[in-house]
Design an enzyme around this catalytic site. Sequence first.
Site, PDB file in Angstrom:
ATOM      1  N   CYS A  15      72.028 -60.377  22.322  1.00 15.21           N
ATOM      2  CA  CYS A  15      70.758 -61.071  22.596  1.00 15.21           C
ATOM      3  C   CYS A  15      69.922 -61.254  21.339  1.00 15.21           C
ATOM      4  O   CYS A  15      68.934 -61.985  21.349  1.00 15.21           O
ATOM      5  CB  CYS A  15      69.955 -60.327  23.662  1.00 15.21           C
ATOM      6  SG  CYS A  15      69.350 -58.695  23.170  1.00 15.21           S
ATOM      7  N   GLY A  44      83.010 -23.750  31.819  1.00 13.52           N
ATOM      8  CA  GLY A  44      82.240 -23.866  30.587  1.00 13.52           C
ATOM      9  C   GLY A  44      80.847 -24.429  30.745  1.00 13.52           C
ATOM     10  O   GLY A  44      80.362 -25.139  29.862  1.00 13.52           O
ATOM     11  N   SER A  45      80.177 -24.115  31.836  1.00 14.47           N
ATOM     12  CA  SER A  45      78.802 -24.572  32.023  1.00 14.47           C
ATOM     13  C   SER A  45      77.910 -23.397  32.389  1.00 14.47           C
ATOM     14  O   SER A  45      78.253 -22.602  33.268  1.00 14.47           O
ATOM     15  CB  SER A  45      78.729 -25.634  33.127  1.00 14.47           C
ATOM     16  OG  SER A  45      77.386 -26.012  33.375  1.00 14.47           O
ATOM     17  N   SER A  46      76.761 -23.310  31.745  1.00 15.16           N
ATOM     18  CA  SER A  46      75.790 -22.268  32.081  1.00 15.16           C
ATOM     19  C   SER A  46      75.006 -22.633  33.335  1.00 15.16           C
ATOM     20  O   SER A  46      74.288 -21.792  33.871  1.00 15.16           O
ATOM     21  CB  SER A  46      74.814 -22.059  30.919  1.00 15.16           C
ATOM     22  OG  SER A  46      74.037 -23.231  30.719  1.00 15.16           O
ATOM     23  N   ASN A  66      79.794 -33.368  30.000  1.00  8.78           N
ATOM     24  CA  ASN A  66      79.976 -33.646  28.586  1.00  8.78           C
ATOM     25  C   ASN A  66      79.999 -35.152  28.324  1.00  8.78           C
ATOM     26  O   ASN A  66      80.383 -35.940  29.189  1.00  8.78           O
ATOM     27  CB  ASN A  66      81.267 -33.017  28.082  1.00  8.78           C
ATOM     28  CG  ASN A  66      81.267 -31.508  28.254  1.00  8.78           C
ATOM     29  OD1 ASN A  66      80.205 -30.892  28.344  1.00  8.78           O
ATOM     30  ND2 ASN A  66      82.443 -30.909  28.319  1.00  8.78           N
ATOM     31  N   VAL A  67      79.627 -35.538  27.113  1.00  7.12           N
ATOM     32  CA  VAL A  67      79.591 -36.952  26.744  1.00  7.12           C
ATOM     33  C   VAL A  67      80.616 -37.273  25.660  1.00  7.12           C
ATOM     34  O   VAL A  67      80.551 -38.328  25.036  1.00  7.12           O
ATOM     35  CB  VAL A  67      78.173 -37.351  26.268  1.00  7.12           C
ATOM     36  CG1 VAL A  67      77.172 -37.218  27.408  1.00  7.12           C
ATOM     37  CG2 VAL A  67      77.725 -36.513  25.064  1.00  7.12           C
ATOM     38  N   HIS A  82      76.969 -37.756  32.618  1.00 11.13           N
ATOM     39  CA  HIS A  82      75.915 -38.115  31.670  1.00 11.13           C
ATOM     40  C   HIS A  82      76.320 -39.235  30.728  1.00 11.13           C
ATOM     41  O   HIS A  82      75.659 -39.452  29.715  1.00 11.13           O
ATOM     42  CB  HIS A  82      75.498 -36.878  30.877  1.00 11.13           C
ATOM     43  CG  HIS A  82      74.932 -35.797  31.733  1.00 11.13           C
ATOM     44  ND1 HIS A  82      75.101 -34.453  31.460  1.00 11.13           N
ATOM     45  CD2 HIS A  82      74.211 -35.850  32.882  1.00 11.13           C
ATOM     46  CE1 HIS A  82      74.502 -33.736  32.398  1.00 11.13           C
ATOM     47  NE2 HIS A  82      73.964 -34.561  33.270  1.00 11.13           N
ATOM     48  N   CYS A 131      69.214 -56.549  27.338  1.00  7.80           N
ATOM     49  CA  CYS A 131      70.097 -57.487  28.036  1.00  7.80           C
ATOM     50  C   CYS A 131      71.219 -56.799  28.800  1.00  7.80           C
ATOM     51  O   CYS A 131      71.919 -57.438  29.579  1.00  7.80           O
ATOM     52  CB  CYS A 131      70.686 -58.500  27.061  1.00  7.80           C
ATOM     53  SG  CYS A 131      71.927 -57.812  25.903  1.00  7.80           S
ATOM     54  N   CYS A 174      72.654 -52.149  25.430  1.00  5.88           N
ATOM     55  CA  CYS A 174      71.389 -52.771  25.045  1.00  5.88           C
ATOM     56  C   CYS A 174      70.404 -52.597  26.187  1.00  5.88           C
ATOM     57  O   CYS A 174      70.686 -52.990  27.326  1.00  5.88           O
ATOM     58  CB  CYS A 174      71.592 -54.253  24.730  1.00  5.88           C
ATOM     59  SG  CYS A 174      70.043 -55.144  24.390  1.00  5.88           S
TER      60      CYS A 174
END
Length: 309
Positions: A180, A218-220, A101-102, A118, A129, A126
Amino acid sequence: MTETIDALAELVGAGGVVVLSGAGLSTESGIPDYRGPSGAARRHTPMTYQTFTRDVEARRRYWARSHLGWRTIARAAPNDGHRAVARLQRAGLVEAVITQNVDGLHTAAGSAPVVELHGRLDEVVCLDCGNQTSREELDRRLREANPGFDARVDAVNPDGDVELPDAEVARFRVVDCTFCGTGTLKPDVVFFGETVPAPRVAHCFDLVHRARLLLVLGSSLTVMSGRRFVLRAAKLGIPVVIVNQGETRGDGYAALTVDAPLGRLLPALADRTIGDLPADPGSSRPAAGPAEPEGARPVAGPVGAAAAG
């Protein structure tokens, strides 16, 4: 299903657990997943790294949609499942958390260490830079650059974007890196078509190698990014337990699978294994009481079978 909780408590209570979590753990925080019961069909394919980096208009579309969807992600709070994992970790039973998860909710719940496979949506990098900034700062800049930009949001995707009419996208203004001056900004997450940094993957494999139990939550396990750790555990003869609503692509490697809501099962598991260890003192929500999940499915799969690494 008292027998289910007992079986899980016996496995988890021995310690040495590494958790591998997916989007299904965050659905009770209001963030949908793609494939579980709360998953909403998406009319467009997810943004790929190649398209994002090569197509200026595609970047505009991404940032316009993500600018609105980010508000839902930013408001999300850890749920009882996240807090239960943190309790198990503080008790010394869970050694580490690897999350696909992010949303940063494991860390917000008090878990440490957490490997965010992830990346995180609340961080921005960026591409020119390498400077890193917070999503909060970028959100402020985008609001200033797009006064009055708003649209009705019917649904938010797990990666934080929304569906948006082309006319709305066309009037959105993207900002560049302030460090930058001209660099292209990207959320510090792994897009489709992009690879997870090799050192991060190696670290996760090392955690799995040292684990006594791999607990998938909770992951397929549809994509190889997470499934490879199940395959490696199976190859090494490390037991795998999967708790998910619905079948997964790792079920054949699991010693036990449980089909149940994680926000109910995990607090019950924590209560059974560690008793009265207090919840995170920073949490403002009361912990859910224990509940008995349904749908335990013991699987006599090839736990020690050879598999691709």
